[in-house]
Design an enzyme around this catalytic site. Structure first.
Site, mmCIF file in Angstrom:
data_model
loop_
_atom_site.group_PDB
_atom_site.id
_atom_site.type_symbol
_atom_site.label_atom_id
_atom_site.label_comp_id
_atom_site.label_asym_id
_atom_site.label_seq_id
_atom_site.Cartn_x
_atom_site.Cartn_y
_atom_site.Cartn_z
ATOM 1 N N LYS A 55 0.823 -1.105 -0.033
ATOM 2 C CA LYS A 55 -0.083 -0.078 -0.206
ATOM 3 C C LYS A 55 0.843 1.120 0.154
ATOM 4 C CE LYS A 55 -3.916 -2.362 2.232
ATOM 5 N NZ LYS A 55 -4.819 -2.755 3.458
ATOM 6 N N GLN A 99 -5.088 -1.622 9.630
ATOM 7 C CA GLN A 99 -4.740 -3.138 9.072
ATOM 8 C C GLN A 99 -5.467 -4.337 9.833
ATOM 9 O OE1 GLN A 99 -3.717 -3.301 5.833
ATOM 10 N NE2 GLN A 99 -3.900 -5.482 5.747
ATOM 11 N N ASP A 122 -11.389 2.494 4.263
ATOM 12 C CA ASP A 122 -11.731 1.007 4.090
ATOM 13 C C ASP A 122 -13.426 0.734 4.015
ATOM 14 O OD1 ASP A 122 -9.633 -0.705 3.860
ATOM 15 O OD2 ASP A 122 -9.213 -0.676 6.111
HETATM 16 N N1 GUN Z 1 -6.714 -7.052 5.828
HETATM 17 C C1 GUN Z 1 -6.989 -7.723 4.679
HETATM 18 N N2 GUN Z 1 -7.518 -7.001 3.981
HETATM 19 C C2 GUN Z 1 -7.673 -5.741 4.294
HETATM 20 C C3 GUN Z 1 -8.328 -4.382 4.088
HETATM 21 O O1 GUN Z 1 -8.983 -4.369 2.712
HETATM 22 N N3 GUN Z 1 -8.159 -3.597 4.830
HETATM 23 C C4 GUN Z 1 -7.792 -3.531 5.886
HETATM 24 N N4 GUN Z 1 -7.621 -2.415 6.908
HETATM 25 N N5 GUN Z 1 -7.142 -4.569 6.658
HETATM 26 C C5 GUN Z 1 -7.163 -5.729 5.800
#
Ligand code: GUN
Length: 287
Positions: A55, A99, A122
């Site tokens: 990311k 996350q 998100d």
């Molecule tokens: N863990 C796995 N996929 C995601 C996601 O799309 N967002 C977040 N915050 N954590 C994740």
């Protein structure tokens, strides 16, 4: 039958360029502050570290600013909530994510509820999730948005099709089930959401026109579980010694499906670029 692979890398590149053009036109050329994404990572889960690094790389590539707060595995719930409050209050941060997964000693609901919905890129906060369920404009969770966008750009009709989703997680299964069944151009699918307690899952998958597999088990969906010509979206990603595997048993599905997303190179890059898109939207809302 010929199976066409849906190239998420190529498509993500195209969308990244589109996002960059908007950043240039609406932000850089107007001398506005560049979008800024906050990321809170807890612990040392190697998959989470890889996801977060990817990311960050995406942000750097496109000129989005980022701030990473990495908390130790044993951090207290209050410490995490404090960081969330700081990100909520920091006017320079347009949107942020926590996350997942987070430690079992931390209440996930409290964490999601404490994020300012306007910064929830998100789309996990109940305000945003509820708006999504009610067909209102809001942030859509990045993976679900990535799947929809991939289908849209490849001109794969979902309206009137029978879609089976395997896995009911908050991050993928639940949101994609809502989005695909919406009364919208990019919806109107008849959706069955299956999960770990569904009996005789093949009964559903063998009838499906589209199958979204987000179950977290390598090679779960086998060729014998699908009908000829089905469209298969593989959301899984597993590091298996030397190989990266998805939730789909690639070799038994390849040749029977009409379309298939590869792992890696399918939904992963689409998810990352959708987070950039949500961050840009948050920044434009915030200017
Ligand atoms: N863990 C796995 N996929 C995601 C996601 O799309 N967002 C977040 N915050 N954590 C994740």
């Amino acid at each position: 039958m010929t199976t066409k692979l849906l190239d998420g890398i190529l498509l993500a590149k195209e969308i990244r360029n589109e996002i960059y053009k908007i950043i240039k036109k609406e932000i850089l050329n107007k001398n506005k502050r560049v979008p800024h994404l906050g990321i809170i990572l807890t612990g040392n889960n190697s998959s989470s570290i890889t996801y977060v690094n990817n990311k960050i790389k995406e942000c750097k590539n496109i000129g989005i600013k980022y701030s990473l707060k990495h908390l130790p595995v044993n951090c207290l719930e209050e410490e995490l909530l404090e960081e969330i409050i700081k990100m909520n209050q920091n006017p320079c941060i347009d949107g942020f994510i926590v996350q997942f997964p987070i430690g079992k000693h931390i209440n996930q609901d409290k964490v999601i509820l404490s994020i300012n919905p306007k910064k929830d890129v998100d789309g996990f906060h109940p305000e945003n999730f509820g708006k999504m369920a009610l067909d209102m404009k809001t942030f859509f969770p990045a993976t679900a948005l990535g799947i929809l966008t991939l289908l849209e750009r490849y001109k794969i009709q979902i309206s009137g099709k029978y879609t089976v989703i395997i896995g009911r997680s908050r991050i993928v299964g639940r949101p994609i089930s809502l989005l695909m069944s919406r009364n919208s151009n990019l919806g109107n699918s008849t959706v069955t959401l299956t999960h770990s307690k569904t009996k005789n899952i093949e009964y559903y998958t063998q009838q499906a026109d589209i199958i979204v597999v987000a179950v977290g088990i390598p090679g779960f969906l086998k060729g014998k579980m699908i009908k000829k010509g089905a469209i298969i979206i593989d959301v899984g990603i597993h590091n298996n010694e030397k190989k990266i595997l998805g939730d789909v048993d690639f070799y038994s599905v390849y040749g029977k499906a009409s379309y298939l997303t590869p792992v890696p190179g399918g939904i992963g890059p689409m998810t990352r670029v959708m987070l950039l898109k949500n961050t840009l939207i948050a920044a434009l809302n915030n200017r």
